[in-house]
Motif scaffolding. Structure first.
Motif, short mmCIF file in Angstrom:
data_model
loop_
_atom_site.label_atom_id
_atom_site.label_comp_id
_atom_site.label_asym_id
_atom_site.label_seq_id
_atom_site.Cartn_x
_atom_site.Cartn_y
_atom_site.Cartn_z
N ARG A 242 -1.68 1.69 -16.11
CA ARG A 242 -1.19 1.27 -14.79
C ARG A 242 -2.15 1.75 -13.71
NH1 ARG A 242 4.46 2.95 -11.83
NH2 ARG A 242 3.56 5.02 -12.07
N VAL A 243 -2.63 2.98 -13.83
CA VAL A 243 -3.61 3.49 -12.87
C VAL A 243 -4.85 2.62 -12.89
CG1 VAL A 243 -5.16 5.42 -12.34
CG2 VAL A 243 -2.78 5.86 -13.00
N LEU A 244 -5.32 2.27 -14.08
CA LEU A 244 -6.52 1.46 -14.22
C LEU A 244 -6.33 0.08 -13.60
CD1 LEU A 244 -9.37 1.36 -15.39
CD2 LEU A 244 -8.38 0.63 -17.57
N LEU A 245 -5.14 -0.49 -13.79
CA LEU A 245 -4.87 -1.81 -13.22
C LEU A 245 -4.86 -1.77 -11.69
CD1 LEU A 245 -4.01 -4.77 -14.09
CD2 LEU A 245 -1.69 -4.04 -13.57
N ILE A 246 -4.16 -0.78 -11.13
CA ILE A 246 -4.09 -0.66 -9.67
C ILE A 246 -5.45 -0.37 -9.08
CG2 ILE A 246 -3.11 0.67 -7.76
CD1 ILE A 246 -0.67 1.20 -9.58
N ALA A 247 -6.14 0.63 -9.65
CA ALA A 247 -7.44 1.04 -9.12
C ALA A 247 -8.50 -0.03 -9.32
CB ALA A 247 -7.89 2.34 -9.78
N GLY A 248 -8.33 -0.87 -10.36
CA GLY A 248 -9.31 -1.91 -10.61
C GLY A 248 -9.07 -3.18 -9.82
N HIS A 249 -7.78 -3.46 -9.53
CA HIS A 249 -7.49 -4.73 -8.87
C HIS A 249 -7.61 -4.67 -7.35
CE1 HIS A 249 -4.66 -7.56 -6.85
NE2 HIS A 249 -5.44 -8.39 -7.50
N GLN A 250 -6.80 -3.83 -6.71
CA GLN A 250 -6.73 -3.86 -5.25
C GLN A 250 -8.08 -3.62 -4.56
OE1 GLN A 250 -3.44 -4.32 -3.18
NE2 GLN A 250 -3.66 -5.57 -5.00
#
Length: 421
Positions: A242-250
């Motif tokens: 989840r951290v990777l998704l948030i930090a990678g997307h926004q």
């Protein structure tokens, strides 16, 4: 040695009268002016207020931010030490960004090193040539969806979806979940009433992903994390994904949008729309200096009483990492206030052991550069469809992000005929 006193504020400076709110129309419209006033009134470490009257220190000095992020024994990442927890309401909208959860974000010391190594190895396993090729395919298919109309919103229809579709491919997620993921991400980062629900939806998606990859592994980051020598539990993998998704997307989505806004509104880049003077790479670098997507980040918590930037910091105080403010620190700017050409010493990817891993930085740049290059190649007469002052920024204390980027162009033919979910 005594630290120098904070500079004397100019007469009537609103930031000097009380802690400046990192919310509201003024901050939403022109956060740069707020940072300048804070620096004039308080120096490199300024008292600020988050929504709900919650106090914090905003670190906007370049040197001070480097110090905070490189001394984990003095400024820790574990938010459970926050001295304000007893005053925080259970429905506080910014809670998802502060609550100490067992993810890589809040780990420290050897535990952080263990989990960070796994994430870095997982990201390093992505073949850069395959990544570039897939980014080009995603960009073409997204552009195909609006190329024939002669108009588009490059935030909702392109910048939001491009990095998320690529991340789904990297993690092994079904691209059909992109609309749900985008809504959850926006709810969480806008810090509104739906922030907690957005965070929970993201976690639920990651749980489903981990369970699916445990049952049927693939050539993706999730599958590699599940068998990594760091021996991560399924709960650790779920939370770190989840951290990777948030930090990678926004940050990547708004890096694309902010760089495009720069190229569409700054005459120095006008020729670039048809392959002229300034390059896409220059626009991306300048966007990180002038309109970095991650403006502020929560944060660090003082492990003991200390002093920073002339301020007395109490044990448990919250320090927000003011990346945008630090990037605009006159100490690292030229005399005219601009960043030196080719200077990549910005703090937009943070600093210290919790900085964005280098493979993640490289992947983000590939995604962002490819998105812009393919777009300008396909739609060379791209133009802003509204006046620059009519552009609206998201009401977030964390990101510098456009709500929409409406453009017009000569309708073009499609290349692939396909469409994403």
């Amino acid at each position: 040695m005594t630290e120098p006193a904070a500079p004397t504020p100019p007469p009537g400076c609103p930031a000097h009268r009380s802690p400046a709110p990192l919310y509201g129309p003024r901050f939403q419209t022109d956060p740069g002016q707020v940072y300048r006033e804070l620096r004039a009134a308080h120096g490199p470490v300024a008292p600020v207020e988050l929504a709900g009257g919650v106090p914090a220190w905003l670190v906007i000095g370049y040197r001070e931010l480097q110090l905070v992020t490189s001394q984990p024994k003095l400024f820790g990442r574990d938010s459970s030490r926050w001295n304000a927890w007893s005053t925080i309401a259970a429905d506080w909208p910014l809670l998802p960004m502060m609550t100490p959860v067992p993810s890589i974000l809040y780990t420290e010391g050897t535990e952080h090193q263990r989990r960070s190594a796994a994430i870095t190895d997982g990201l390093s396993s992505v073949d850069p040539y395959e990544l570039k090729k897939y980014c080009e395919q995603v960009a073409d298919r997204l552009i195909d969806e609006f190329a024939g109309r002669g108009e588009a919103d490059l935030v909702a229809e392109y910048a939001h979806r491009m990095p998320l579709l690529v991340l789904c491919w990297m993690l092994g997620l079904d691209g059909a979940q992109v609309p749900t993921l985008i809504r959850a991400l926006l709810d969480m980062l806008d810090g509104g009433a739906g922030a907690q629900q957005g965070a929970e939806r993201l976690l639920a998606v990651m749980l489903e992903l981990v369970e699916a990859k445990r049952a049927a592994p693939g050539a993706d980051i999730t599958s590699r994390l599940l068998v990594h020598p760091a021996a991560l539990s399924e709960d650790e993998v779920m939370r770190d994904l989840r951290v990777l998704l948030i930090a990678g997307h926004q940050p990547t989505a708004y890096w694309i949008a902010n760089a495009l806004r720069l190229m569409l509104t700054d005459e120095r880049f006008a020729a670039s729309l048809s392959g002229g003077r300034r390059s896409v790479g220059q626009a991306l670098t300048e966007a990180l200096w002038e309109d970095t997507p991650t403006q502020n980040f929560a944060g660090r918590w003082a492990t003991r009483d200390t002093r920073l930037g002339g301020r007395q910091i109490a044990a448990g105080d919250l320090l927000l990492l003011g990346f945008a403010g630090a990037n605009s620190d006159p100490a690292v700017r030229q005399a005219n206030g601009e960043a030196a050409e080719g200077n990549h010493a910005h703090l937009s990817f943070s600093h210290g052991e919790h900085r964005c891993p280098f493979p993640a930085q490289e992947a983000a740049e590939v995604i962002a550069a490819t998105a812009i290059e393919v777009l300008l190649d396909r739609l060379p007469d791209l133009r802003l469809a509204v006046a620059e002052h009519a552009l609206v920024w998201r009401p977030s204390p964390w990101v510098r992000a456009l709500v929409a980027l409406p453009v017009g162009f000569t309708p073009a033919t499609t290349t692939t005929g396909g469409a994403f979910g």
